[in-house]
Write a protein that holds these residues in place. Structure first.
Motif, short mmCIF file in Angstrom:
data_model
loop_
_atom_site.label_atom_id
_atom_site.label_comp_id
_atom_site.label_asym_id
_atom_site.label_seq_id
_atom_site.Cartn_x
_atom_site.Cartn_y
_atom_site.Cartn_z
N PHE A 67 0.87 -1.17 0.00
CA PHE A 67 0.00 0.00 0.00
C PHE A 67 0.91 1.23 0.00
CE2 PHE A 67 -2.97 -3.17 1.37
CZ PHE A 67 -4.22 -2.71 0.99
N ALA A 127 -1.47 -1.00 -4.12
CA ALA A 127 -2.59 -0.06 -4.07
C ALA A 127 -2.00 1.30 -3.74
CB ALA A 127 -3.59 -0.48 -3.00
N VAL A 151 -3.82 -0.93 -8.29
CA VAL A 151 -5.15 -0.38 -8.06
C VAL A 151 -4.98 0.98 -7.41
CG1 VAL A 151 -6.20 -2.66 -7.80
CG2 VAL A 151 -5.48 -1.42 -5.77
N LEU A 153 -6.51 3.86 -4.96
CA LEU A 153 -7.29 3.77 -3.72
C LEU A 153 -7.82 5.14 -3.33
CD1 LEU A 153 -8.05 1.81 -1.36
CD2 LEU A 153 -5.95 2.56 -0.22
N VAL A 166 -10.45 1.47 -6.40
CA VAL A 166 -11.15 1.04 -5.19
C VAL A 166 -11.53 2.29 -4.39
CG1 VAL A 166 -10.96 -0.21 -3.01
CG2 VAL A 166 -9.95 -1.17 -5.09
N ALA A 312 -9.22 -3.71 -1.80
CA ALA A 312 -7.95 -3.54 -2.52
C ALA A 312 -7.18 -4.85 -2.56
CB ALA A 312 -7.11 -2.44 -1.85
N GLU A 330 -17.03 -5.54 -4.62
CA GLU A 330 -16.06 -4.45 -4.50
C GLU A 330 -16.70 -3.07 -4.66
OE1 GLU A 330 -13.85 -5.87 -3.25
OE2 GLU A 330 -13.86 -7.86 -4.14
#
Length: 346
Positions: A67, A127, A151, A153, A166, A312, A330
């Motif tokens: 992350f 993420a 992804v 976030l 996300v 995520a 999701e």
């Protein structure tokens, strides 16, 4: 059709060995195109669904995720970090390693350097939450082209080739704020201040866009002013909001699309209003819950940080396994909190 086909059934129908099926499923080299086509035809004919977890266990496959987040100090960010830590504490049960990379909020050069240093030999996916800038967008593109799943976030990065976003639908969240503002004001006319953390954040831009849509469509007697930036600094946010309140004497509402609730509430407390403005904020925290109870804040539009972290992780796993993302699972829900349904904060 076989009730629950196995790799043995795929091998039999395709007329190849189990080893060949394994090579095709794991995309390993050394298999002719015609043979790959036969195996894939058998998979489709049998409706074979691979047990990815079992396959990963057999191969001792471990997911390696990160992350990448701004080094913020606010309560919402602390809640997000806590949710990520909860997910990470259980991730080893699913053969997943998670690390967190914190970067200075305004140092895009540092962020890009961190992203460019990540290679597929050490990480499978990440993420990222970041302001939207060309250099960050291009760094994400380079990550994807190195085979790393990405992804975005909470705030998106358009044009970055990321795999998935996300977070809540921020345009819809802004429209929700506009509807609440118009309904709460019940015909009062005047100006509405809009306070954002940064004009470089896609979530702020989209929330503002949705807010303006609703005011233009249904509440054109309300005049939303140009966005004020608070830069995630409560003291600075309070000062710029106070300046705006002194400039516009007929302010009837304040929409904080993601700025410091402490800063906006501090400005409201120090200003001499003829009638208190309607105040709508984003993200439920201990501070915003306090201001709802005190009657300073009318409503909070929020998203569940636990759902964000879990989503995520699920999306990254799906992308690494070439499996579809379950859209309904999701879909991050937009929640509205007012005094009457205020949950007890831990």
């Amino acid at each position: 059709m076989i009730a629950k086909p196995t790799v043995n059934d795929v091998a039999r129908v395709a007329g190849v060995s189990l080893a060949t099926v394994d090579r095709v499923l794991n995309e390993r080299p050394g298999v002719r195109a015609a043979t790959i086509e036969k195996v894939n035809r058998a998979i489709a004919e049998l409706a074979y669904v691979r047990d990815t977890a079992a396959a990963n266990l057999a191969r001792s496959k471990t997911y390696r995720f990160a992350f990448v987040l701004p080094d913020w100090k606010g309560q919402f960010f602390a809640s997000l970090m806590g949710s990520i830590e909860e997910v990470a504490a259980q991730a080893h049960l699913d053969r997943t390693e998670i690390r967190t990379i914190l970067v200075p909020n305004h140092d895009h050069t540092f962020l890009v350097r961190e992203l460019d240093a990540l290679g597929p030999d050490e990480i499978d996916g990440l993420a990222i939450m970041s302001k939207e800038t060309p250099v960050v967008r291009d760094a994400i593109i380079r990550l994807r082209r190195r085979g790393i799943s990405v992804v975005t976030l909470i705030t998106d990065q358009l044009g970055s080739e990321r795999d998935h976003f996300v977070g809540i639908d921020n345009v819809a969240a802004g429209r929700t704020a506009g509807m609440l503002m118009g309904r709460f004001l019940a015909g009062r006319q005047g100006k509405v201040l809009v306070v954002v953390s940064s004009r470089q954040s896609r979530d702020m831009l989209e929330r503002r866009h949705g807010f303006d849509q609703i005011l233009g469509e249904q509440f054109d007697h309300l005049n939303a002013q140009p966005s004020i930036e608070g830069h995630e600094d409560p003291g600075y946010t309070e000062a710029v909001v106070l300046t705006a309140l002194d400039q516009y004497r007929d302010v009837v509402g304040i929409y904080s699309a993601g700025a410091s609730v402490l800063g906006v509430a501090g400005a409201i407390a120090k200003h001499n209003f003829h009638g208190r403005p309607i105040f709508i904020d984003h993200e439920l925290t201990d501070n915003s819950a306090h201001f709802i109870r005190e009657g300073v804040l009318d409503a909070v539009i929020t998203q569940n940080t636990g759902h964000l972290a879990r989503s995520a992780l699920r999306v990254l796993r799906a992308k690494c396994d070439n499996k579809p993302v379950i859209a309904s699972q999701e879909n991050i829900r937009i929640d509205i909190v007012i005094r009457e349904n205020l949950p007890t904060m831990k």
